[in-house]
Design a protein around this motif. Structure first.
Motif, PDB file in Angstrom:
ATOM      1  N   LEU A  18       0.922  -0.930   0.061  1.00 35.34           N
ATOM      2  CA  LEU A  18      -0.095  -0.098   0.012  1.00 35.34           C
ATOM      3  C   LEU A  18       0.863   1.280   0.043  1.00 35.34           C
ATOM      4  CD1 LEU A  18      -2.951  -0.720   2.736  1.00 35.34           C
ATOM      5  CD2 LEU A  18      -3.139  -0.440   0.062  1.00 35.34           C
ATOM      6  N   ARG A  19       0.542   2.171  -0.478  1.00 35.83           N
ATOM      7  CA  ARG A  19       1.282   3.401  -0.510  1.00 35.83           C
ATOM      8  C   ARG A  19       0.283   4.598   0.062  1.00 35.83           C
ATOM      9  NH1 ARG A  19       5.567   5.712  -3.293  1.00 35.83           N
ATOM     10  NH2 ARG A  19       5.532   7.865  -3.492  1.00 35.83           N
ATOM     11  N   LEU A  20       0.542   5.080   1.514  1.00 27.67           N
ATOM     12  CA  LEU A  20       0.033   6.023   1.975  1.00 27.67           C
ATOM     13  C   LEU A  20       0.470   7.530   1.572  1.00 27.67           C
ATOM     14  CD1 LEU A  20      -0.079   4.867   5.659  1.00 27.67           C
ATOM     15  CD2 LEU A  20      -1.655   4.300   3.850  1.00 27.67           C
ATOM     16  N   THR A  21      -0.560   8.651   1.387  1.00 21.14           N
ATOM     17  CA  THR A  21       0.166   9.870   1.202  1.00 21.14           C
ATOM     18  C   THR A  21      -0.369  10.827   2.182  1.00 21.14           C
ATOM     19  OG1 THR A  21      -1.788  10.418  -0.419  1.00 21.14           O
ATOM     20  CG2 THR A  21       0.359   9.410  -1.103  1.00 21.14           C
ATOM     21  N   CYS A  22       0.409  11.893   2.367  1.00 23.68           N
ATOM     22  CA  CYS A  22      -0.113  12.885   3.264  1.00 23.68           C
ATOM     23  C   CYS A  22       0.157  14.224   2.853  1.00 23.68           C
ATOM     24  CB  CYS A  22       0.769  13.006   4.534  1.00 23.68           C
ATOM     25  SG  CYS A  22       0.564  14.269   5.712  1.00 23.68           S
ATOM     26  N   THR A  23      -0.985  15.164   2.444  1.00 21.99           N
ATOM     27  CA  THR A  23      -0.858  16.288   1.674  1.00 21.99           C
ATOM     28  C   THR A  23      -0.920  17.372   2.877  1.00 21.99           C
ATOM     29  OG1 THR A  23      -1.892  15.345  -0.241  1.00 21.99           O
ATOM     30  CG2 THR A  23      -1.909  17.975   0.154  1.00 21.99           C
ATOM     31  N   ALA A  24       0.044  18.435   2.972  1.00 23.75           N
ATOM     32  CA  ALA A  24      -0.048  19.295   3.888  1.00 23.75           C
ATOM     33  C   ALA A  24      -0.451  20.634   3.194  1.00 23.75           C
ATOM     34  CB  ALA A  24       1.550  19.675   4.276  1.00 23.75           C
ATOM     35  N   SER A  70       9.066   9.228   1.726  1.00 19.10           N
ATOM     36  CA  SER A  70       9.584   9.948   0.657  1.00 19.10           C
ATOM     37  C   SER A  70       8.876  11.438   0.737  1.00 19.10           C
ATOM     38  CB  SER A  70       9.558   9.555  -0.785  1.00 19.10           C
ATOM     39  OG  SER A  70       8.253   9.344  -1.149  1.00 19.10           O
ATOM     40  N   HIS A  71       9.507  12.589   0.357  1.00 19.95           N
ATOM     41  CA  HIS A  71       8.718  13.965   0.400  1.00 19.95           C
ATOM     42  C   HIS A  71       8.823  14.679  -0.788  1.00 19.95           C
ATOM     43  CE1 HIS A  71       8.421  17.578   3.252  1.00 19.95           C
ATOM     44  NE2 HIS A  71       7.532  17.449   2.511  1.00 19.95           N
ATOM     45  N   ASP A  72       7.726  14.859  -1.330  1.00 22.47           N
ATOM     46  CA  ASP A  72       7.737  15.926  -2.551  1.00 22.47           C
ATOM     47  C   ASP A  72       7.663  17.337  -2.104  1.00 22.47           C
ATOM     48  OD1 ASP A  72       7.252  17.507  -4.863  1.00 22.47           O
ATOM     49  OD2 ASP A  72       6.181  15.800  -5.799  1.00 22.47           O
ATOM     50  N   ASN A  73       8.575  17.876  -1.835  1.00 18.22           N
ATOM     51  CA  ASN A  73       9.019  19.275  -1.474  1.00 18.22           C
ATOM     52  C   ASN A  73       8.070  20.253  -2.114  1.00 18.22           C
ATOM     53  OD1 ASN A  73      10.708  19.060   1.056  1.00 18.22           O
ATOM     54  ND2 ASN A  73      12.089  18.438  -0.572  1.00 18.22           N
ATOM     55  N   ALA A  74       8.086  20.049  -3.632  1.00 19.25           N
ATOM     56  CA  ALA A  74       7.305  21.093  -4.481  1.00 19.25           C
ATOM     57  C   ALA A  74       5.795  21.029  -3.954  1.00 19.25           C
ATOM     58  CB  ALA A  74       7.787  20.830  -5.801  1.00 19.25           C
ATOM     59  N   LYS A  75       5.292  19.797  -3.977  1.00 22.19           N
ATOM     60  CA  LYS A  75       3.875  19.426  -3.620  1.00 22.19           C
ATOM     61  C   LYS A  75       3.505  19.375  -2.120  1.00 22.19           C
ATOM     62  CE  LYS A  75       3.217  16.923  -8.103  1.00 22.19           C
ATOM     63  NZ  LYS A  75       3.040  16.017  -8.688  1.00 22.19           N
ATOM     64  N   ASN A  76       4.460  19.420  -1.375  1.00 24.23           N
ATOM     65  CA  ASN A  76       4.139  19.306  -0.093  1.00 24.23           C
ATOM     66  C   ASN A  76       3.474  17.922   0.256  1.00 24.23           C
ATOM     67  OD1 ASN A  76       5.451  20.122   2.442  1.00 24.23           O
ATOM     68  ND2 ASN A  76       3.832  21.577   2.797  1.00 24.23           N
ATOM     69  N   ILE A  77       3.943  17.017  -0.327  1.00 20.61           N
ATOM     70  CA  ILE A  77       3.431  15.637  -0.115  1.00 20.61           C
ATOM     71  C   ILE A  77       4.212  14.645   0.416  1.00 20.61           C
ATOM     72  CG2 ILE A  77       2.320  13.637  -1.069  1.00 20.61           C
ATOM     73  CD1 ILE A  77       1.022  15.570  -3.096  1.00 20.61           C
ATOM     74  N   VAL A  78       4.179  14.170   1.682  1.00 18.81           N
ATOM     75  CA  VAL A  78       4.847  12.936   2.079  1.00 18.81           C
ATOM     76  C   VAL A  78       4.349  11.535   1.933  1.00 18.81           C
ATOM     77  CG1 VAL A  78       4.065  13.146   4.576  1.00 18.81           C
ATOM     78  CG2 VAL A  78       6.235  12.092   4.073  1.00 18.81           C
ATOM     79  N   SER A  79       5.046  10.741   1.480  1.00 19.93           N
ATOM     80  CA  SER A  79       4.481   9.263   1.163  1.00 19.93           C
ATOM     81  C   SER A  79       4.983   8.126   2.012  1.00 19.93           C
ATOM     82  CB  SER A  79       4.623   9.052  -0.497  1.00 19.93           C
ATOM     83  OG  SER A  79       3.893   9.777  -1.161  1.00 19.93           O
ATOM     84  N   LEU A  80       4.438   7.076   2.054  1.00 19.02           N
ATOM     85  CA  LEU A  80       4.948   6.020   2.734  1.00 19.02           C
ATOM     86  C   LEU A  80       4.667   4.938   2.142  1.00 19.02           C
ATOM     87  CD1 LEU A  80       6.543   5.106   5.480  1.00 19.02           C
ATOM     88  CD2 LEU A  80       4.003   4.409   6.251  1.00 19.02           C
ATOM     89  N   GLN A  81       5.485   4.229   1.406  1.00 15.93           N
ATOM     90  CA  GLN A  81       5.271   3.060   0.477  1.00 15.93           C
ATOM     91  C   GLN A  81       5.451   1.846   1.279  1.00 15.93           C
ATOM     92  OE1 GLN A  81       4.598   2.874  -2.862  1.00 15.93           O
ATOM     93  NE2 GLN A  81       4.221   0.391  -2.183  1.00 15.93           N
ATOM     94  N   MET A  82       4.482   1.245   1.550  1.00 11.03           N
ATOM     95  CA  MET A  82       4.626  -0.208   2.426  1.00 11.03           C
ATOM     96  C   MET A  82       4.422  -1.283   1.363  1.00 11.03           C
ATOM     97  SD  MET A  82       2.153   1.322   5.624  1.00 11.03           S
ATOM     98  CE  MET A  82       0.504   1.006   4.510  1.00 11.03           C
ATOM     99  N   SER A  83       5.530  -2.546   2.092  1.00 11.18           N
ATOM    100  CA  SER A  83       5.692  -3.630   1.064  1.00 11.18           C
ATOM    101  C   SER A  83       5.742  -4.758   2.008  1.00 11.18           C
ATOM    102  CB  SER A  83       6.869  -3.462   0.102  1.00 11.18           C
ATOM    103  OG  SER A  83       6.832  -2.418  -0.796  1.00 11.18           O
ATOM    104  N   SER A  84       5.388  -5.925   1.686  1.00  9.82           N
ATOM    105  CA  SER A  84       5.665  -6.959   2.393  1.00  9.82           C
ATOM    106  C   SER A  84       4.860  -6.991   3.718  1.00  9.82           C
ATOM    107  CB  SER A  84       7.250  -7.300   2.684  1.00  9.82           C
ATOM    108  OG  SER A  84       7.799  -7.445   1.535  1.00  9.82           O
ATOM    109  N   LEU A  85       3.681  -6.310   3.322  1.00  7.33           N
ATOM    110  CA  LEU A  85       2.767  -5.988   4.853  1.00  7.33           C
ATOM    111  C   LEU A  85       2.396  -7.344   5.407  1.00  7.33           C
ATOM    112  CD1 LEU A  85       0.741  -3.263   3.130  1.00  7.33           C
ATOM    113  CD2 LEU A  85       1.989  -3.164   5.020  1.00  7.33           C
ATOM    114  N   LYS A  86       2.433  -7.399   6.847  1.00  6.43           N
ATOM    115  CA  LYS A  86       2.039  -8.180   7.814  1.00  6.43           C
ATOM    116  C   LYS A  86       0.716  -7.876   8.511  1.00  6.43           C
ATOM    117  CE  LYS A  86       7.022  -8.857   8.490  1.00  6.43           C
ATOM    118  NZ  LYS A  86       8.305  -8.963   9.535  1.00  6.43           N
ATOM    119  N   PRO A  87       0.115  -8.691   9.203  1.00  8.75           N
ATOM    120  CA  PRO A  87      -0.984  -8.632   9.833  1.00  8.75           C
ATOM    121  C   PRO A  87      -0.930  -7.459  10.860  1.00  8.75           C
ATOM    122  CG  PRO A  87      -1.036 -10.924   9.342  1.00  8.75           C
ATOM    123  CD  PRO A  87       0.328 -10.318   8.825  1.00  8.75           C
TER     124      PRO A  87
END
Length: 125
Positions: A18-24, A70-87
Motif C-alpha cells: 500500500l502507498r499512503l500519502t499525506c498532503t500538507a 519520501s517527501h515531494d517538497n514542491a507539492k508538500n506531499i509525504v508518502s509512505l510506501q509499504m511492502s511485504s505487509l504483515k497482519p
C-alpha cells in the motif's frame, strides 16, 4: 496553521503493498520535518518512519527494509510506501509534521506539532 490530510489506506492481504500519502496545506515555507506514526487498538502509538528537512530518513526496526518514506517538497506531499505487509502492520496510520525548518530526528510523537486525522490500514492473513 498547517493541516495534514492522509489518504491511501485500505485492506490488503499479507505480503501485499500500500502507498499512503499525506498532503500538507497552510505552510508558509514547506520545509517541515515529517513522519508517519501508527496506533493499533489497545496499543501505544508507534513511530514508523520520519524524514528530516535535509532528506535523512529514520525507520522503526519493525518496518526497516519494507517501508520507504519520501517527501515531494514542491507539492508538500509525504508518502509512505509499504511492502511485504504483515497482519501486525494493521493500525491507524497518522501523518505528523514539525514546525518550518525545525530539526527533528526522532520518532517520538511529542516532538511533532501537527497531526492528521489518520487513515486505516488493515492487513489480513
Amino acid at each position: 496553521q498547517v493541516q495534514l490530510v492522509e489518504s491511501g489506506g485500505g485492506e490488503v492481504q499479507s505480503g501485499g503493498s500500500l502507498r499512503l500519502t499525506c498532503t500538507a496545506s497552510g505552510s508558509q515555507y514547506n520545509t517541515h520535518p515529517m513522519a508517519w506514526f501508527r496506533q493499533a487498538p489497545g496499543k501505544e502509538r508507534e513511530g514508523v518512519a520520519q524524514i528530516a528537512t535535509d532528506g535523512i530518513t529514520n525507520y522503526a526496526d519493525s518496518v526497516k527494509g519494507r517501508f520507504t518514506i519520501s517527501h515531494d517538497n514542491a507539492k508538500n506531499i509525504v508518502s509512505l510506501q509499504m511492502s511485504s505487509l504483515k497482519p501486525e502492520d494493521t493500525a491507524m496510520y497518522y501523518c505528523a509534521a514539525g514546525l518550518d525548518f525545525e530539526v527533528i530526528r526522532t520518532l517520538v510523537g511529542d516532538a511533532y506539532t501537527y497531526w492528521g486525522q489518520g487513515t486505516q490500514v488493515t492487513v489480513s492473513s
